[in-house]
Write an enzyme that holds these catalytic residues in place. Structure first.
Site, PDB file in Angstrom:
ATOM      1  CG  ASP A 191     -31.583 -16.711   5.178  1.00 18.60           C
ATOM      2  OD1 ASP A 191     -31.613 -17.016   4.181  1.00 18.60           O
ATOM      3  OD2 ASP A 191     -32.288 -15.574   5.662  1.00 18.60           O
ATOM      4  CB  SER A 237     -41.246 -21.409   5.435  1.00 18.36           C
ATOM      5  OG  SER A 237     -41.408 -20.643   4.107  1.00 18.36           O
ATOM      6  CG  HIS A 250     -30.933 -25.647  -0.580  1.00 19.37           C
ATOM      7  ND1 HIS A 250     -30.799 -24.451   0.144  1.00 19.37           N
ATOM      8  CD2 HIS A 250     -31.399 -25.171  -1.577  1.00 19.37           C
ATOM      9  CE1 HIS A 250     -31.814 -23.596  -0.157  1.00 19.37           C
ATOM     10  NE2 HIS A 250     -31.940 -23.953  -1.586  1.00 19.37           N
ATOM     11  NE  ARG A 302     -28.406 -14.276   0.966  1.00 22.63           N
ATOM     12  CZ  ARG A 302     -28.547 -13.716   2.314  1.00 22.63           C
ATOM     13  NH1 ARG A 302     -28.046 -12.593   2.482  1.00 22.63           N
ATOM     14  NH2 ARG A 302     -29.557 -14.464   2.884  1.00 22.63           N
ATOM     15  NE  ARG A 312     -36.679 -11.307   6.011  1.00 21.65           N
ATOM     16  CZ  ARG A 312     -35.562 -10.974   5.549  1.00 21.65           C
ATOM     17  NH1 ARG A 312     -35.171  -9.829   5.501  1.00 21.65           N
ATOM     18  NH2 ARG A 312     -35.110 -11.917   4.647  1.00 21.65           N
ATOM     19  CG  ASN A 357     -38.924 -22.037   1.892  1.00 21.07           C
ATOM     20  OD1 ASN A 357     -38.747 -22.597   2.977  1.00 21.07           O
ATOM     21  ND2 ASN A 357     -38.779 -20.516   1.636  1.00 21.07           N
TER      22      ASN A 357
END
Ligand code: FPP
Length: 229
Positions: free
Chosen positions: A15, A60, A32, A19, A182, A63
């Site tokens: 993750d 996912s 990425h 950002r 999460r 996604n």
């Protein structure tokens, strides 16, 4: 000195790529791309440290709602990773496997991934398991359907045997990074007794030092698997 307890299986929710890129005034795709470099470093570090199985959440089932150009970039990176890195992993005796439903991927990517998994099937080194179009609920539902189709009793053992991870150990550690806390539909069944390690680092900054920090934190945990000490 603290004793280090090397886990058998570490699962990573990658993750913070977006950002990480934004902080550098770069497009998300660049995050990425650097995420793929981190993935290579983490696999190499885990292999070096003696971890036997590693799992990663690459794409996912949710996604797909991202902008098309980001999805296309991710699919391109997965294909490139298959053609270059994964082929090398097969030669290095790594076992490469996937979880999720590959059918939503471009035909040639599916072919490349399936042929790599087949070529690596009898390898005996570290297991590199990558979730692509993966969702934990979808995986459990598919496994339950397969159990029912075969008229087998719907038991935890039988569901386990038809999961995409059949034959693997449950993760000892689930790592979530970039400050998030999460599970996001990742390895829902397999994480029943996993230790969760949360780190603030963005995924593209991951490397051997991060893996060691995670293993040190895990080594200090006491696991009881629902029993008493
Ligand atoms: C989450 O960061 C990351 C992803 C959705 C994709 C992870 C994929 C890779 C590291 C590369 C492709 C994988 C392979 C196997 C070649 P985010 O975009 O949600 O970051 P953000 O929360 O900062 O926006």
């Amino acid at each position: 000195m603290q004793e280090i307890n090397i886990p058998t299986h570490i699962a990573f929710i990658m993750d913070g790529n977006g950002r990480w890129a934004k902080r550098r005034l770069m497009p998300r795709k660049y995050g990425h791309k650097m995420g793929v470099e981190a993935l290579k470093r983490v696999i190499a570090a885990c292999d070096k440290l003696g971890v036997k199985e590693v799992s990663f959440y690459a794409l996912s089932t949710e996604n797909w709602s991202r902008p098309k150009d980001e999805i296309d970039a991710l699919l391109g990176m997965i294909k490139k990773f298959a053609d270059e890195e994964m082929k090398d992993y097969v030669d290095k005796n790594y076992r490469v496997r996937f979880m999720g439903e590959l059918h939503r991927l471009p035909e040639e990517t599916q072919k490349a991934l399936k042929s790599i998994a087949a070529a690596a099937m009898n390898n005996t080194g570290i297991v590199v398991n990558i979730g692509i179009n993966y969702g934990g609920r979808d995986e459990i539902a598919r496994a339950a359907a397969r159990v029912a189709e075969r008229n087998l009793p719907v038991t935890a053992e039988n569901i386990d045997a038809y999961l995409d991870t059949a034959g693997m150990h449950d993760p000892d550690i689930i790592v979530r990074c970039a400050g998030e806390k999460r599970l996001s539909n990742f390895m829902l069944w397999q994480s029943a007794y996993s230790e969760f390690v949360f780190v603030d680092d963005f995924w593209p900054d991951f490397g051997e030092e991060t893996v060691l920090r995670i293993i040190r934190e895990y080594s200090g945990r006491e696991r009881r698997f629902g029993g008493l000490k």
